[in-house]
Design an enzyme around this catalytic site. Structure first.
Site, PDB file in Angstrom:
ATOM      1  N   THR A  94      -5.535  -9.652  -0.030  1.00  0.00           N
ATOM      2  CA  THR A  94      -5.952 -10.265   1.225  1.00  0.00           C
ATOM      3  C   THR A  94      -7.461 -10.133   1.414  1.00  0.00           C
ATOM      4  OG1 THR A  94      -3.812  -9.840   2.253  1.00  0.00           O
ATOM      5  CG2 THR A  94      -5.666 -10.185   3.731  1.00  0.00           C
ATOM      6  N   ARG A 259     -11.080  -0.891   4.381  1.00  0.00           N
ATOM      7  CA  ARG A 259     -11.838  -0.765   3.140  1.00  0.00           C
ATOM      8  C   ARG A 259     -12.749   0.453   3.237  1.00  0.00           C
ATOM      9  NH1 ARG A 259      -8.712  -3.579   1.069  1.00  0.00           N
ATOM     10  NH2 ARG A 259      -9.008  -5.500  -0.131  1.00  0.00           N
ATOM     11  N   GLU A 288     -13.655   3.590  -5.724  1.00  0.00           N
ATOM     12  CA  GLU A 288     -12.289   3.849  -6.179  1.00  0.00           C
ATOM     13  C   GLU A 288     -12.146   3.525  -7.660  1.00  0.00           C
ATOM     14  OE1 GLU A 288     -10.158   2.652  -1.902  1.00  0.00           O
ATOM     15  OE2 GLU A 288      -9.811   1.435  -3.691  1.00  0.00           O
ATOM     16  N   HIS A 316      -5.101   4.151  -1.964  1.00  0.00           N
ATOM     17  CA  HIS A 316      -5.105   2.693  -1.765  1.00  0.00           C
ATOM     18  C   HIS A 316      -3.726   2.093  -2.073  1.00  0.00           C
ATOM     19  CE1 HIS A 316      -8.124  -0.838  -1.505  1.00  0.00           C
ATOM     20  NE2 HIS A 316      -6.933  -1.232  -1.066  1.00  0.00           N
TER      21      HIS A 316
END
Length: 362
Positions: A94, A259, A288, A316
């Site tokens: 997304t 985020r 990450e 995540h």
């Protein structure tokens, strides 16, 4: 015969994407297959799959692609500049705040994403982080598993909550920062479980407050729990820093499922170590994947660095569910197929289109 609308006329004029000279089918490069498999694609293609791709590998890997599929790895203009046949950048997620849309529009590269595919899973993960943090479930579990403190003391309440009992849902005022589909879903869930009040934050620094919104600074000062669900854009990087954390109530709980980088990690680590707020939880990091020594939130304890207390970090995975994967796969398949077949104006896929025909759509 009824006259066509502008949208219908645009759709009727679409033609299949033209293949570059020397290509008889599209060549797809999938940069991050580690996250999930693709749906079966109904158009002729070749595909090159990489489980993981580092930033310095992107340019080399996409140089022959007509279609590139990325999840969170940034495909920069400098990378696309070395891919002369690139026609479509498909984001299998997304969020797409890293995409340079003006460059793609100017270059003629179309961009699609998978909007709202993860709404149920991420909103449920938010609730999981909320309860785990407010109830300090992980802390209690570790104490009980690693020692006999509970047996000796008879109760762990004073040790786990030295400042007093935690708030319950009926005492919570939730501040939602980012009011898209995900923010609205979380608002609904929290009202359903009895949150006392939900405030929707206006954009930071905006003087004219929209109906139904509350000034950003007022939300920061009043709320006992915060939900970060805004996109990562230039104006939201470090949106929550030391100044905002010092303005929060001492019983405040900060949860980020958007985020990394929206909350300044060094400032948050300091706030938790010094007890400015009750606690925090995040499913995302600025860099990450993360581990000890990669962020102020994950100090390297073997080097004697001080642990950050009252913090939960998940890797995540808020999006991860059977429902999300099925939606991501189908949306990604349908959007790429629409591009190949020249149906980007089809109402069934328009919500996926971010850039096309040299224009930024969203």
């Amino acid at each position: 015969m009824a006259e066509m609308t502008n949208g219908e006329r645009e759709w009727s004029l679409q033609t299949p994407a033209t293949l570059p000279e020397g290509y008889d089918k599209h060549h797809i490069v999938f940069l991050e297959a580690v996250h999930l498999p693709l749906a079966e694609l109904p158009f002729p293609h070749t595909i090159e799959k990489h489980l993981r791709t580092s930033p310095d590998q992107v340019a080399e890997r996409i140089k022959t692609a007509t279609i590139v599929i990325s999840n969170i790895i940034d495909v920069k203009p400098s990378d696309m500049g070395k891919a002369p046949h690139l026609q479509l950048l498909a984001i299998l997620a997304t969020g797409m705040g890293w995409v340079d849309k003006p460059y793609c529009a100017k270059r003629g590269v179309s961009v699609v994403n998978a909007p709202s595919a993860n709404i149920p899973a991420v909103s449920e993960h938010f609730l999981g982080l909320y309860f785990a943090s407010r109830k300090r479930i992980a802390v209690i579990d570790e104490i009980v598993h690693t020692g006999d403190d509970w047996v000796k003391a008879g109760s762990l309440t004073k040790r786990v909550w030295p400042q007093g009992p935690p708030l319950g849902c009926s005492q919570e005022t939730l501040g939602i920062i980012g009011y898209g589909a995900l923010g609205k879903r979380i608002e609904s869930l929290c009202k359903g479980i009895g949150f006392n009040e939900v405030l929707i934050a206006e954009r930071k620094g905006v003087k004219e407050i929209r109906e139904g919104r509350v000034q950003f600074e007022e939300v920061i000062q009043r709320c006992t729990a915060f939900c970060i669900v805004c996109p990562k854009e230039p104006d939201t990087i470090n949106l929550i820093g030391e100044e905002e954390l010092k303005m929060m109530r001492p019983d405040a709980l900060l949860i980020n499922v958007a985020r990394g980088g929206i909350v300044n990690e060094a400032a948050l680590a300091k706030a938790l170590k010094e007890g400015w707020i009750f606690g925090a939880a995040t499913d995302v990091l600025d860099n990450e994947p993360g581990g000890p020594g990669t962020t102020p939130l994950l100090p390297d304890l073997e080097k004697g660095e001080e642990e950050v207390p009252n913090l939960i970090i998940t890797s995540h995975v808020a999006w991860f569910s059977e429902n999300t994967i099925a939606k991501l796969q189908s949306i990604n398949r349908d959007a790429m197929t629409a591009f190949v077949e020249g149906r980007m104006y089809d109402p069934k896929v328009r919500a996926c289109v971010a850039v096309h025909d040299g224009k930024i759509w969203k």
